[in-house]
Design a protein around this motif. Sequence first.
Motif, PDB file in Angstrom:
ATOM      1  N   GLU A 107      47.475  25.281  43.437  1.00 26.40           N
ATOM      2  CA  GLU A 107      47.850  26.628  43.861  1.00 26.40           C
ATOM      3  C   GLU A 107      47.120  27.742  43.118  1.00 26.40           C
ATOM      4  O   GLU A 107      46.748  28.736  43.715  1.00 26.40           O
ATOM      5  N   MET A 108      46.957  27.599  41.807  1.00 23.14           N
ATOM      6  CA  MET A 108      46.374  28.675  41.012  1.00 23.14           C
ATOM      7  C   MET A 108      44.869  28.521  40.869  1.00 23.14           C
ATOM      8  O   MET A 108      44.401  27.490  40.394  1.00 23.14           O
ATOM      9  N   LYS A 109      44.132  29.530  41.256  1.00 23.50           N
ATOM     10  CA  LYS A 109      42.724  29.553  40.938  1.00 23.50           C
ATOM     11  C   LYS A 109      42.569  29.808  39.441  1.00 23.50           C
ATOM     12  O   LYS A 109      43.493  30.276  38.770  1.00 23.50           O
ATOM     13  N   THR A 110      41.398  29.521  38.921  1.00 24.19           N
ATOM     14  CA  THR A 110      41.212  29.571  37.473  1.00 24.19           C
ATOM     15  C   THR A 110      41.444  30.981  36.933  1.00 24.19           C
ATOM     16  O   THR A 110      41.951  31.144  35.821  1.00 24.19           O
ATOM     17  N   ARG A 111      41.128  32.020  37.693  1.00 20.01           N
ATOM     18  CA  ARG A 111      41.366  33.378  37.186  1.00 20.01           C
ATOM     19  C   ARG A 111      42.851  33.662  37.003  1.00 20.01           C
ATOM     20  O   ARG A 111      43.254  34.333  36.057  1.00 20.01           O
ATOM     21  N   THR A 112      43.688  33.123  37.909  1.00 20.02           N
ATOM     22  CA  THR A 112      45.136  33.294  37.761  1.00 20.02           C
ATOM     23  C   THR A 112      45.646  32.500  36.568  1.00 20.02           C
ATOM     24  O   THR A 112      46.453  32.982  35.773  1.00 20.02           O
ATOM     25  N   PHE A 113      45.158  31.255  36.452  1.00 20.08           N
ATOM     26  CA  PHE A 113      45.532  30.413  35.317  1.00 20.08           C
ATOM     27  C   PHE A 113      45.166  31.090  34.004  1.00 20.08           C
ATOM     28  O   PHE A 113      45.964  31.125  33.061  1.00 20.08           O
ATOM     29  N   LEU A 114      43.955  31.644  33.938  1.00 15.48           N
ATOM     30  CA  LEU A 114      43.493  32.289  32.708  1.00 15.48           C
ATOM     31  C   LEU A 114      44.352  33.506  32.373  1.00 15.48           C
ATOM     32  O   LEU A 114      44.726  33.717  31.206  1.00 15.48           O
TER      33      LEU A 114
END
Length: 452
Positions: free
Chosen positions: A242-249
């Motif tokens: 669900e989360m792209k890396t920018r959201t995860f970061l």
Amino acid sequence: MEKAIKNINAERIVVGILLNHPSWLIELNGLMKPEYFWAKGHRMLFYIVFKLLEEGVESIDSMAILARAEKIQKATDVINENGGIEYIEELRILSEDYKLDDLKMYAQDVTTASFKRDSLIMQENVAKQLVDNPDMTYSDVVMLLQEKQAGLVNRYSHSGGLKFLNDVFDVVWGEVESNWNERGYAGLPPKWELVRRFFTYLNGELIVIGARAKYGKSNFAINETHHLAVENNVPVGYFDTEMKTRTFLTRIVAIDSGVPAEMILNGTYRNDVDMIMQVEASKERVRKAPILHKYDAHWDKAKISHEAKLLKMRHNIGFLIWDYIKIKEVGSTGTKEHNELGNWTIFLKDLAGDLDIPVLTFAQLSPHERRLADSDKINRYCSTVAYLLPKSSEEISRDFGAENGGTDFLFVDYNRNGSTMSDPAKGVNFFYDRETLRMEQASYQVLVDEYQ
């Protein structure tokens, strides 16, 4: 005689497929070794592809092959003697339409030919020993044959052959000791001290956390990632649906800095000098942490297995998070949801065993549920099943309010490696700050003495 037993066509196809798809090598699960190839050129090309894959090279062309060959004694001469760049490109073109199943089939053909050659060599060696030792008894000959045959089979067996516990005792006990630490628990520690009394993350084990939709599954996972990778320097692989890396970061920096995730997302934290300093310091800590995050909306079991094995080979990950098990179009196949969940837990448990690392995953509960459907079937395949749940207003009041007892709790329902909890309405209390996404153990805990 053994020189007649070879399958050059299979060798060509195997090497050609790997030139086009080097990462498929890990799917052979140790089936192939360079020495199985009859042709020296094929043997060298296979070895170079393996080394480049191990070093993280994604695309392997002829120049990469030749550059890597220069680091190996006489490798360039062997390749040039077998056709050089022209031959490499010929193999690539020959095999460009082959699939992964073709690779496995032709790899087996190469292995079989090698096994036959070595069998003949073994027989010749046995015959020589019989001629050179005419006084050998019947029992001596039987023993010689058994030893030679067992040695040959074990060399070609992926498992390395069956061994008595005494033969592997010291090695395996060393693995047991490697899980110990000075704080009195085995394996990798969960972030929360009270949770550690119930389970830790042990190599080869699968932990499943059930939670309702949009209710903290990813934030539990990110908190654990922060704890293990940022605070304890454990390499963590995080596969995300669900989360792209920018959201995860954004989220992991919020957890680390204590600055609300929304303010980091929209940049308004820059209006506050203290927040700027907090975020900048967190950016450096997170940047240095061994986290490998990958988002894919179309994960399947084959892709998960493939990527996880690559991470283990290249980065020696010590922990894997799969966020999360989704059941799609269950009705169209006639498969019940709990059976599909069971299939996923079998797959993830096997993956944990193959990689010899802990795997943490999540499953979605239906609204108002406090247990996964038919959880008994899931319990057969995983090590721990727990539930992250919101507390009712009555439960919050019972625990002296949200400030003391938190708004959420984790209930350990099944645990192969430790204790479980008796009351599904009680568990480890958490305070979940939904601005900074931090999950902290609440100051008040229900029946701590009972858990002990």
